[in-house]
Design a protein around this motif. Sequence first.
Motif, PDB file in Angstrom:
ATOM      1  N   GLU A   1       0.811  -1.213   0.000  1.00  0.00           N
ATOM      2  CA  GLU A   1       0.000   0.000   0.000  1.00  0.00           C
ATOM      3  C   GLU A   1       0.846   1.265   0.000  1.00  0.00           C
ATOM      4  O   GLU A   1       0.456   2.275  -0.561  1.00  0.00           O
ATOM      5  N   SER A   2       2.018   1.207   0.630  1.00  0.00           N
ATOM      6  CA  SER A   2       2.898   2.382   0.625  1.00  0.00           C
ATOM      7  C   SER A   2       4.330   1.960   0.903  1.00  0.00           C
ATOM      8  O   SER A   2       4.572   0.900   1.487  1.00  0.00           O
ATOM      9  N   ILE A   3       5.271   2.807   0.469  1.00  0.00           N
ATOM     10  CA  ILE A   3       6.700   2.560   0.653  1.00  0.00           C
ATOM     11  C   ILE A   3       7.331   3.829   1.217  1.00  0.00           C
ATOM     12  O   ILE A   3       7.128   4.916   0.676  1.00  0.00           O
ATOM     13  N   THR A   4       8.093   3.676   2.290  1.00  0.00           N
ATOM     14  CA  THR A   4       8.856   4.798   2.840  1.00  0.00           C
ATOM     15  C   THR A   4      10.333   4.451   2.727  1.00  0.00           C
ATOM     16  O   THR A   4      10.766   3.413   3.219  1.00  0.00           O
ATOM     17  N   ILE A   5      11.094   5.324   2.063  1.00  0.00           N
ATOM     18  CA  ILE A   5      12.526   5.075   1.904  1.00  0.00           C
ATOM     19  C   ILE A   5      13.292   6.347   2.247  1.00  0.00           C
ATOM     20  O   ILE A   5      13.012   7.421   1.705  1.00  0.00           O
TER      21      ILE A   5
ATOM     22  N   ASP B   1       2.718   6.688  -1.508  1.00  0.00           N
ATOM     23  CA  ASP B   1       1.429   6.274  -0.950  1.00  0.00           C
ATOM     24  C   ASP B   1       0.474   5.858  -2.058  1.00  0.00           C
ATOM     25  O   ASP B   1       0.701   6.115  -3.239  1.00  0.00           O
ATOM     26  N   ASN B   2      -0.615   5.238  -1.629  1.00  0.00           N
ATOM     27  CA  ASN B   2      -1.720   4.940  -2.535  1.00  0.00           C
ATOM     28  C   ASN B   2      -1.297   4.077  -3.709  1.00  0.00           C
ATOM     29  O   ASN B   2      -1.706   4.310  -4.851  1.00  0.00           O
ATOM     30  N   LEU B   3      -0.446   3.086  -3.445  1.00  0.00           N
ATOM     31  CA  LEU B   3      -0.047   2.163  -4.505  1.00  0.00           C
ATOM     32  C   LEU B   3      -1.256   1.364  -4.974  1.00  0.00           C
ATOM     33  O   LEU B   3      -2.112   0.970  -4.183  1.00  0.00           O
TER      34      LEU B   3
ATOM     35  N   HIS C   1      -1.547   3.763 -11.341  1.00  0.00           N
ATOM     36  CA  HIS C   1      -1.039   5.053 -10.866  1.00  0.00           C
ATOM     37  C   HIS C   1       0.366   5.285 -11.403  1.00  0.00           C
ATOM     38  O   HIS C   1       1.096   4.339 -11.714  1.00  0.00           O
ATOM     39  N   TYR C   2       0.741   6.579 -11.502  1.00  0.00           N
ATOM     40  CA  TYR C   2       2.023   6.977 -12.081  1.00  0.00           C
ATOM     41  C   TYR C   2       2.793   7.864 -11.109  1.00  0.00           C
ATOM     42  O   TYR C   2       2.210   8.654 -10.362  1.00  0.00           O
ATOM     43  N   TRP C   3       4.129   7.735 -11.166  1.00  0.00           N
ATOM     44  CA  TRP C   3       5.023   8.600 -10.383  1.00  0.00           C
ATOM     45  C   TRP C   3       6.242   8.960 -11.232  1.00  0.00           C
ATOM     46  O   TRP C   3       6.602   8.245 -12.178  1.00  0.00           O
ATOM     47  N   ILE C   4       6.910  10.046 -10.860  1.00  0.00           N
ATOM     48  CA  ILE C   4       8.211  10.393 -11.435  1.00  0.00           C
ATOM     49  C   ILE C   4       9.176  10.636 -10.275  1.00  0.00           C
ATOM     50  O   ILE C   4       8.886  11.407  -9.356  1.00  0.00           O
TER      51      ILE C   4
END
Length: 740
Positions: free
Chosen positions: A3-7, A21-23, A600-603
């Motif tokens: 569901e989320s990743i914190t790095i 968030d919101n994977l 969902h998309y991220w950069i």
Amino acid sequence: MLESITIKGVATYDATGIQIDNLRKINFIYGTNGCGKTTLSKLIYNPTDMAFSDCDLAWKGNLPVNVLVYNKDFRERNFGKGKIDGVFTLGQATKEEIQAIDKMLLELEEIKNNGIEKKKTLEKQQEKKSQENNEFKEAIWLDIYKENENEFKEAFRGFMKKDSFRDKILEEFKNNEETLLTIQDLKEKSQTIFGRTPTILPLLSIIEFKKLLEIESDKIWNKKIIGKADVPIAGLIQKLNLNDWVNEGRNYITEDEICPFCQQKTISESFKRQLENFFDESFLQDITKVRTLSDEYTQGCQNLQNLLEQMELQQKGNPDSKLNIEQFSAFLRTLISQFVTNKELLGNKKKEPSRSIELFSTKEQLESIQNLIIESNKEITTHNDIVNDYTNQKNNLLKAIWKYLIEGHRATIETFIKKQEGLEKGIQILQQKHKDLQDKFVEINKKIREANKDVTSVQPSVDEINQILTSYGFLNFQIVPSKKEPNQYQIQREDGSVAESTLSEGEATFITFLYYLQLAKGSTNEESITEERILVIDDPISSLDSNVLFVVSSLIKEIVKTIKGNTGNIKQLILLTHNVYFHKEVSFVDGRTPKNGDTHYWIIRKNHNVSSIQAFEMENPIHSSYELLWKELSNSSKNSGITIQNTMRRIIENYFKILGRYADDDLIKSFVNHQEQEICRSLVCWINDGSHGLPDDLYIEQQDAVIDRYFEVFKQIFKKTGHIEHYNMMHRVVDEEKIA
């Protein structure tokens, strides 16, 4: 599902880091090389690595799923040992066997979802119970504690915090059987018992002084600490009794030859060596011992003095003190005086080690003080025995006070307890149901593993990899069984030689990815081929030829479809890439659903060597210069024929010639009949002529009449070559942006 990743705190991620968030089921993350994509994939592969101690993975329902990560490390793990583990699949299973396994998998998925829902309901019930608890705690704090704080302060001692006060109320409600008294009776008894009455006195601390006496009697204080006698300069130093003076002066000798005593250039290397020899190791050890014991004695004296002065101060202010304070103070003053004298002697010894000193013995004073404390403790013990009966009366009064407070708020307490019992009963039922689901999950999962073991085989995965290699022109090597070990395979050339070390970078990358896809569908363990899994793919086309880009994107798009359709055991995909064209191809599925709630998309970007991330949710953020060509082509009404020709040429060159390696003849031959081929040929000639030539005025005037016709041929090229989806996609993207 993740569901989320914190790095944070690793590689290019600073202490603040990023949070994804919101994977969703399908996740596309774009970023240039070096921005931190591979670090992200390594975190997901092995979150327990110490390098990721500040990072975190949040799972749906707190249920981790098996993760299969494709990156450079994957190739090294699986293709760096000269052999390849076989991948078990259901390829040899009968239709009935597969249906039976699928049925159990559906049941397993249903149990898992029910378990997640039960856990959510359980957490809500636990939260409700906690909320009721907090409300009750606040209510009794205001209604009981605050209302009676001044009247029964003595009874509240030890329970002046909200949590402890609540616990005390519940305990007394359950166990207190004292007779109920009136408020007037309680007040009268409180004045008597809580007034000036004897109390239990604490025993005084017995002092420790053995170490101090040992230091005082140490022989080092009588010893004259001087230098070595057999050194040439020893005679003069000892004759003039200059041991301490010369030793102190050594600290001022520098690199030059200036003597710190006479300020002349008399300090030679020979003289320095004589000084070092004179003040030898034995001298230095004695000096160190003097300093160590002196510091230890000083600190011990100060600690003991502080303790005794604190005891003196407390006992002087205690009217019930059993200590002979006058004698105690007299002994303490003498002791302090002796401490001061000894400290001065120790200071002299440290400054002049050659002097012999004798410390005052504090044994008599310390033993006298100790005896006073022992006698005092004997009297305190006797006193406390007398007070015990009073304590019983006080305890009875305290119980009566709590009884009175409870009876005045019985309805509130009973209501709270009933609610808590009801919620706790519901929680226990939910916990049992959740446990039953867990047990059932384990049982069915075991059956699935056993069924998998009976019907799995490694050969179908090998056959499929070899078939794909052949289909796309990789004809000079294939995967074959190892002759030495069962279920082990190797890459072999046509002549029978092992090919692993001689593969090109592109060949090795392609076959590694094909092997990864087989692992995604199966497993190296025949019992776990149907387990749920998450795929994390990090730049699968970094070393591939451009024509293979479309193959890889096509294979991944098939996985995307199965995930969106909730079929198969792959439940989530996280794809990371730096390639704009690959991102465009792999993120496009059809021309009807430009946005999808499952995608969902991220950069990821890196600025000043620190990575950051931007979320775009369902909006694909990747726009290439190639996409701009399509935008320009869509504005044909505003452009001249020459501009349109040039744009068409650049699109065909980018998509078919550079990326797909199609020649003009390949495009022309994609049409079935001769007439269509000629139309295509005329288009190729037309766009080349318009982009490279300088047409005359007459040709330009006739241009508009044929533009629409060539637009249709341009579209047919994509259709005939099997890339009409790409054509539709590019038109859809442009049209959407016009509307926006």
